[in-house]
Write a protein that holds these residues in place. Sequence first.
Motif, mmCIF file in Angstrom:
data_model
loop_
_atom_site.group_PDB
_atom_site.id
_atom_site.type_symbol
_atom_site.label_atom_id
_atom_site.label_comp_id
_atom_site.label_asym_id
_atom_site.label_seq_id
_atom_site.Cartn_x
_atom_site.Cartn_y
_atom_site.Cartn_z
ATOM 1 N N UNK A 99 1.362 53.351 -25.642
ATOM 2 C CA UNK A 99 2.557 53.592 -24.822
ATOM 3 C C UNK A 99 2.716 52.384 -23.918
ATOM 4 N N UNK A 100 3.933 52.127 -23.491
ATOM 5 C CA UNK A 100 4.150 51.022 -22.565
ATOM 6 C C UNK A 100 3.381 51.239 -21.278
ATOM 7 N N UNK A 101 3.372 52.475 -20.814
ATOM 8 C CA UNK A 101 2.748 52.814 -19.535
ATOM 9 C C UNK A 101 1.271 52.445 -19.492
ATOM 10 N N UNK B 116 12.252 40.275 -1.978
ATOM 11 C CA UNK B 116 11.798 41.283 -2.941
ATOM 12 C C UNK B 116 12.420 42.633 -2.625
ATOM 13 N N UNK B 117 12.863 43.318 -3.686
ATOM 14 C CA UNK B 117 13.438 44.661 -3.502
ATOM 15 C C UNK B 117 12.852 45.578 -4.571
ATOM 16 N N UNK B 118 12.795 46.859 -4.259
ATOM 17 C CA UNK B 118 12.339 47.853 -5.220
ATOM 18 C C UNK B 118 13.442 48.110 -6.252
ATOM 19 N N UNK B 119 13.063 48.193 -7.528
ATOM 20 C CA UNK B 119 14.030 48.556 -8.568
ATOM 21 C C UNK B 119 14.143 50.073 -8.555
ATOM 22 N N UNK B 120 15.294 50.588 -8.117
ATOM 23 C CA UNK B 120 15.443 52.041 -7.972
ATOM 24 C C UNK B 120 16.457 52.629 -8.948
ATOM 25 N N UNK B 127 14.767 49.757 -18.350
ATOM 26 C CA UNK B 127 14.883 48.464 -19.036
ATOM 27 C C UNK B 127 13.720 47.541 -18.644
ATOM 28 N N UNK B 128 13.376 47.557 -17.364
ATOM 29 C CA UNK B 128 12.262 46.712 -16.905
ATOM 30 C C UNK B 128 10.948 47.172 -17.516
ATOM 31 N N UNK B 129 10.783 48.484 -17.672
ATOM 32 C CA UNK B 129 9.542 48.995 -18.265
ATOM 33 C C UNK B 129 9.435 48.608 -19.744
ATOM 34 N N UNK B 130 10.568 48.466 -20.402
ATOM 35 C CA UNK B 130 10.528 47.963 -21.791
ATOM 36 C C UNK B 130 10.281 46.457 -21.778
ATOM 37 N N UNK B 131 10.923 45.779 -20.848
ATOM 38 C CA UNK B 131 10.790 44.314 -20.797
ATOM 39 C C UNK B 131 9.356 43.864 -20.538
ATOM 40 N N UNK B 151 6.369 59.068 -16.273
ATOM 41 C CA UNK B 151 5.865 57.701 -16.220
ATOM 42 C C UNK B 151 6.823 56.788 -15.438
ATOM 43 N N UNK B 152 8.115 56.998 -15.684
ATOM 44 C CA UNK B 152 9.095 56.187 -14.955
ATOM 45 C C UNK B 152 8.980 56.448 -13.454
ATOM 46 N N UNK B 153 8.773 57.722 -13.112
ATOM 47 C CA UNK B 153 8.652 58.081 -11.697
ATOM 48 C C UNK B 153 7.395 57.463 -11.074
ATOM 49 N N UNK B 154 6.321 57.410 -11.856
ATOM 50 C CA UNK B 154 5.043 56.915 -11.332
ATOM 51 C C UNK B 154 4.973 55.388 -11.291
ATOM 52 N N UNK B 155 5.994 54.733 -11.825
ATOM 53 C CA UNK B 155 5.964 53.267 -11.884
ATOM 54 C C UNK B 155 6.847 52.691 -10.792
#
Lengths: 238, 238
Positions: A99-101, B116-120, B127-131, B151-155
Amino acid sequence: MSTETAAYPVTPRNRVKRMHERGSYDRESVHAILDAAMLCHVAYVIDGQPYATPTLFWRRGDTLYWHGSSASRMLRHLKAGTPACLTVAHLDGLVLARSGFNHSANYRSAMCFGTARLVEDPAEKIEAMRDVVDRFYPDRSALLRPITPQEAKATTIVAMPIDEAAAKVRAKGVGDDEADFALPIWAGVIPVTTVLGPAETCHRLVAGVEKPETLAIFPEGGRLDAALRTGQQRYEDA
Amino acid sequence: MSTETAAYPVTPRNRVKRMHERGSYDRESVHAILDAAMLCHVAYVIDGQPYATPTLFWRRGDTLYWHGSSASRMLRHLKAGTPACLTVAHLDGLVLARSGFNHSANYRSAMCFGTARLVEDPAEKIEAMRDVVDRFYPDRSALLRPITPQEAKATTIVAMPIDEAAAKVRAKGVGDDEADFALPIWAGVIPVTTVLGPAETCHRLVAGVEKPETLAIFPEGGRLDAALRTGQQRYEDA
């Protein structure tokens, strides 16, 4: 030294927050990571702006030393010193999961916190200028053309006693979710190492000059981290 | 893109002060150093204390991305973002001179400054998690078990458009004082490279699963920096 066996204090500044099971605070773990490196990154704040400056550094007991460069102008005006953070990180492997995670990296990192000050005492400075050679290249400074007063004047050295530090290490295989191991996806670790190439002798070398035996700690194909740890041991034993 | 060929602005923040002849400000030089790395150090200030945090990062155009970790708590409260500095440094060689003063290192470094800013935004975050996978491992995210909402929430992902940047490179032989070349002292360069080991397949791999052809950019014995630059090129071309 009894302090060598003790742990650094744990405070909100150095406590490992994310993946805290990867963290440790004992001197042995922190020093092993520091001593395997020549290059660190020092974070300072100058007029509210943080800088992560890459620089060569070395450790003497519980004090870290590095060349002043960008912070020296600031430090000259800050006799009491300034808060700094010196970090070393070694990348040891790329971890490809199902998984990506769970993609990750194997690494060894150490973050050290303290108050950085300019080394201004002339004797301490000359000693540090010898140490920056001998710590990396055992007994080399005695072979060299001596340091001139102009060189000492042109060199800025910063010292930082380590007040707090933390080591963080990941050194294992793929950490997939249990259910994901059954998926037909390739996963594994690609190891990464930093190695030494063949020494390139200066083309203006005086005829007949041999490479000193002490440089045998940097063998072609050897690991840089291992060579640097050996160098630190010789430096401490000298 | 026309911006790709332009230089970053030069200000007191990014101007190379020490050994300024080693500095450059064009995007091509800065990007080449960034794209050859997976590991960077980010400097932040939290309550007056600077931190140099090692982390994986990637570049998309003129924006740098990394996992949030220690700064995420702070950034969540700073909607306008916070000043940061992201630095990459590659050690390329140990330079042993005939005087201590002229000992040096060959290296390539890039310092990037911005806010720097948080990606929200959820779409930007996915998209960033795939990148972060596809930038290093071409086309890999499509092969993986999809990202879950948990997973998205935890990242936490941080983004920083590069406002200013500087590259600094030393890539040459021994730079002794002219008079010192005549001394009977060994001098030279010991090259340093970071290389890839043989891939260690996960011992729980489903039988018959092959390593994807796209991972051929990481050949055993190859240089990590070259592999990562190739990966960046594939990512930009995708």
